[in-house]
Design a protein around this motif. Structure first.
Motif, PDB file in Angstrom:
ATOM      1  N   TRP A 105       0.827  -1.207   0.000  1.00 20.47           N
ATOM      2  CA  TRP A 105       0.000   0.000   0.000  1.00 20.47           C
ATOM      3  C   TRP A 105       0.856   1.249   0.000  1.00 20.47           C
ATOM      4  O   TRP A 105       0.488   2.282  -0.602  1.00 20.47           O
ATOM      5  N   TRP A 106       2.020   1.206   0.643  1.00 22.53           N
ATOM      6  CA  TRP A 106       2.907   2.371   0.661  1.00 22.53           C
ATOM      7  C   TRP A 106       3.471   2.643  -0.721  1.00 22.53           C
ATOM      8  O   TRP A 106       3.554   3.800  -1.151  1.00 22.53           O
ATOM      9  N   LEU A 107       3.854   1.609  -1.432  1.00 20.82           N
ATOM     10  CA  LEU A 107       4.385   1.773  -2.782  1.00 20.82           C
ATOM     11  C   LEU A 107       3.329   2.339  -3.721  1.00 20.82           C
ATOM     12  O   LEU A 107       3.616   3.209  -4.544  1.00 20.82           O
ATOM     13  N   LEU A 108       2.095   1.850  -3.589  1.00 21.20           N
ATOM     14  CA  LEU A 108       1.014   2.347  -4.438  1.00 21.20           C
ATOM     15  C   LEU A 108       0.680   3.801  -4.104  1.00 21.20           C
ATOM     16  O   LEU A 108       0.446   4.607  -5.016  1.00 21.20           O
ATOM     17  N   MET A 109       0.665   4.147  -2.825  1.00 24.40           N
ATOM     18  CA  MET A 109       0.366   5.522  -2.449  1.00 24.40           C
ATOM     19  C   MET A 109       1.500   6.470  -2.865  1.00 24.40           C
ATOM     20  O   MET A 109       1.254   7.632  -3.207  1.00 24.40           O
ATOM     21  N   ALA A 110       2.732   5.975  -2.852  1.00 22.80           N
ATOM     22  CA  ALA A 110       3.852   6.795  -3.324  1.00 22.80           C
ATOM     23  C   ALA A 110       3.706   7.079  -4.815  1.00 22.80           C
ATOM     24  O   ALA A 110       3.932   8.202  -5.279  1.00 22.80           O
ATOM     25  N   LYS A 111       3.311   6.070  -5.563  1.00 24.48           N
ATOM     26  CA  LYS A 111       3.055   6.253  -6.991  1.00 24.48           C
ATOM     27  C   LYS A 111       1.903   7.221  -7.208  1.00 24.48           C
ATOM     28  O   LYS A 111       1.944   8.081  -8.106  1.00 24.48           O
ATOM     29  N   LEU A 112       0.886   7.115  -6.385  1.00 21.93           N
ATOM     30  CA  LEU A 112      -0.266   8.002  -6.477  1.00 21.93           C
ATOM     31  C   LEU A 112       0.128   9.443  -6.180  1.00 21.93           C
ATOM     32  O   LEU A 112      -0.288  10.378  -6.878  1.00 21.93           O
ATOM     33  N   LEU A 113       0.935   9.647  -5.146  1.00 20.08           N
ATOM     34  CA  LEU A 113       1.385  10.991  -4.780  1.00 20.08           C
ATOM     35  C   LEU A 113       2.247  11.596  -5.879  1.00 20.08           C
ATOM     36  O   LEU A 113       2.118  12.792  -6.197  1.00 20.08           O
ATOM     37  N   ALA A 114       3.100  10.793  -6.487  1.00 24.03           N
ATOM     38  CA  ALA A 114       3.966  11.296  -7.551  1.00 24.03           C
ATOM     39  C   ALA A 114       3.138  11.807  -8.729  1.00 24.03           C
ATOM     40  O   ALA A 114       3.399  12.887  -9.269  1.00 24.03           O
ATOM     41  N   GLY A 115       2.134  11.038  -9.129  1.00 24.26           N
ATOM     42  CA  GLY A 115       1.279  11.481 -10.229  1.00 24.26           C
ATOM     43  C   GLY A 115       0.490  12.730  -9.872  1.00 24.26           C
ATOM     44  O   GLY A 115       0.266  13.599 -10.719  1.00 24.26           O
ATOM     45  N   THR A 116       0.081  12.854  -8.603  1.00 22.11           N
ATOM     46  CA  THR A 116      -0.688  14.019  -8.176  1.00 22.11           C
ATOM     47  C   THR A 116       0.165  15.282  -8.203  1.00 22.11           C
ATOM     48  O   THR A 116      -0.316  16.361  -8.592  1.00 22.11           O
ATOM     49  N   LEU A 117       1.409  15.192  -7.802  1.00 22.95           N
ATOM     50  CA  LEU A 117       2.289  16.357  -7.833  1.00 22.95           C
ATOM     51  C   LEU A 117       2.495  16.851  -9.259  1.00 22.95           C
ATOM     52  O   LEU A 117       2.566  18.065  -9.503  1.00 22.95           O
ATOM     53  N   VAL A 118       2.563  15.927 -10.206  1.00 22.68           N
ATOM     54  CA  VAL A 118       2.656  16.326 -11.615  1.00 22.68           C
ATOM     55  C   VAL A 118       1.383  17.056 -12.033  1.00 22.68           C
ATOM     56  O   VAL A 118       1.428  18.058 -12.746  1.00 22.68           O
ATOM     57  N   SER A 119       0.231  16.568 -11.584  1.00 21.11           N
ATOM     58  CA  SER A 119      -1.037  17.226 -11.899  1.00 21.11           C
ATOM     59  C   SER A 119      -1.077  18.651 -11.366  1.00 21.11           C
ATOM     60  O   SER A 119      -1.529  19.576 -12.048  1.00 21.11           O
ATOM     61  N   ILE A 120      -0.610  18.833 -10.132  1.00 23.07           N
ATOM     62  CA  ILE A 120      -0.623  20.170  -9.529  1.00 23.07           C
ATOM     63  C   ILE A 120       0.268  21.117 -10.318  1.00 23.07           C
ATOM     64  O   ILE A 120      -0.094  22.284 -10.559  1.00 23.07           O
ATOM     65  N   LEU A 121       1.422  20.645 -10.751  1.00 23.97           N
ATOM     66  CA  LEU A 121       2.312  21.473 -11.556  1.00 23.97           C
ATOM     67  C   LEU A 121       1.626  21.904 -12.849  1.00 23.97           C
ATOM     68  O   LEU A 121       1.681  23.082 -13.242  1.00 23.97           O
ATOM     69  N   GLN A 122       0.957  20.982 -13.512  1.00 20.93           N
ATOM     70  CA  GLN A 122       0.250  21.310 -14.745  1.00 20.93           C
ATOM     71  C   GLN A 122      -0.881  22.305 -14.483  1.00 20.93           C
ATOM     72  O   GLN A 122      -1.111  23.220 -15.284  1.00 20.93           O
ATOM     73  N   CYS A 123      -1.583  22.130 -13.368  1.00 19.08           N
ATOM     74  CA  CYS A 123      -2.680  23.040 -13.034  1.00 19.08           C
ATOM     75  C   CYS A 123      -2.172  24.458 -12.792  1.00 19.08           C
ATOM     76  O   CYS A 123      -2.805  25.439 -13.224  1.00 19.08           O
TER      77      CYS A 123
END
Length: 262
Positions: A105-123
């Motif tokens: 679950w930690w690995l999946l949430m880390a992957k999720l957080l990484a994708g979210t930070l990219v989204s915030i940058l684009q926004c």
């Protein structure tokens, strides 16, 4: 310490992937910019808007759809990030990552957080372009919207993660995205207010109201004007927990779908 080393490695890998795929940023911005510069001009004359919170006066249609377009960026990036999970699983790198001794679950949430930070940058880049175009929320909104974008990105990324846990082939995932992205986007308050939808169909308006994407868009809308929307935040967090829980269960080799399909 090993948990944070893994988190840093996954964040670094996602950052390198984003930098290496420069067309990804362009593609992420083209969709909302087309809506902002082209479609909004036509909809402005056809769709009347009343004064509704958080707006204190009449606004242009371009101003109204900015929160929805920010949600669009998070939605498409969340799906694309999950698409990369399916690709990584086919190539074997995802399988290697999940064999780590760290909790899955930690690995999946880390992957999720990484994708979210990219989204915030684009926004934030999109908000900068909108400001040049003349659409500027209050200065406090640029800071207040960051937590809202974080929660939205995590929720939509968790949705994509959940879908990727039950889809094994890249071609199938691309098809399923069309059945998720477009209904979720168009059946929301991203492009038109719910009161306008209720005039046409109360049932459709109720379906739009329970759409998690609608709640996320309204949370962003209020945040851009420095106002909290606690009901929208609560429903978005509830959807995040539900999607993430199913995703972690789906990637569990002992109980999830992956074990039954493997």
């Amino acid at each position: 310490m090993s948990w944070f080393i893994a988190l840093r490695a996954i964040l670094h890998r996602e950052a390198l992937r984003f930098v290496g795929q420069r067309g990804r940023l362009v593609a992420a911005l083209v969709r909302p910019l087309v809506w902002l510069f082209i479609f909004a001009a036509g909809f402005r004359a056809a769709l009347g808007l009343s004064i509704t919170p958080p707006y204190q006066t009449y606004i242009t249609y371009e101003t109204y759809i900015i929160p929805g377009l920010l949600g669009m960026i998070c939605l498409f990036n969340g799906m694309q990030s999950s698409l990369s999970l399916v690709y990584d699983r086919e190539m074997g790198s995802m399988r290697l990552l999940l064999t780590s001794p760290l909790p899955r679950w930690w690995l999946l949430m880390a992957k999720l957080l990484a994708g979210t930070l990219v989204s915030i940058l684009q926004c934030m880049i999109f908000l900068g372009i909108a400001a040049i175009w003349g659409i500027r929320p209050p200065v406090v909104g640029y800071f207040a919207v960051l937590p809202a974008l974080l929660v939205t990105g995590l929720m939509l990324g968790a949705l994509g993660l959940m879908l990727s846990s039950v889809i094994r082939q890249l071609e199938n995932f691309a098809g399923v995205m069309n059945f998720v992205i477009f209904p979720m986007f168009f059946m929301s308050s991203a492009l038109y207010p719910l009161w306008k939808m209720r005039e046409v169909s109360p049932l459709l308006a109720d379906l739009c109201a329970v759409n998690p994407f609608t709640q996320a868009v309204e949370m962003i809308r209020f945040a851009l004007y420095g106002q909290p929307n606690l009901p929208a935040l609560g429903w978005t967090l509830l959807a995040l927990v539900a999607f993430a829980g199913v995703a972690v269960w789906g990637y569990d080799p002992a109980r999830g779908v992956q074990s039954r399909k493997g």
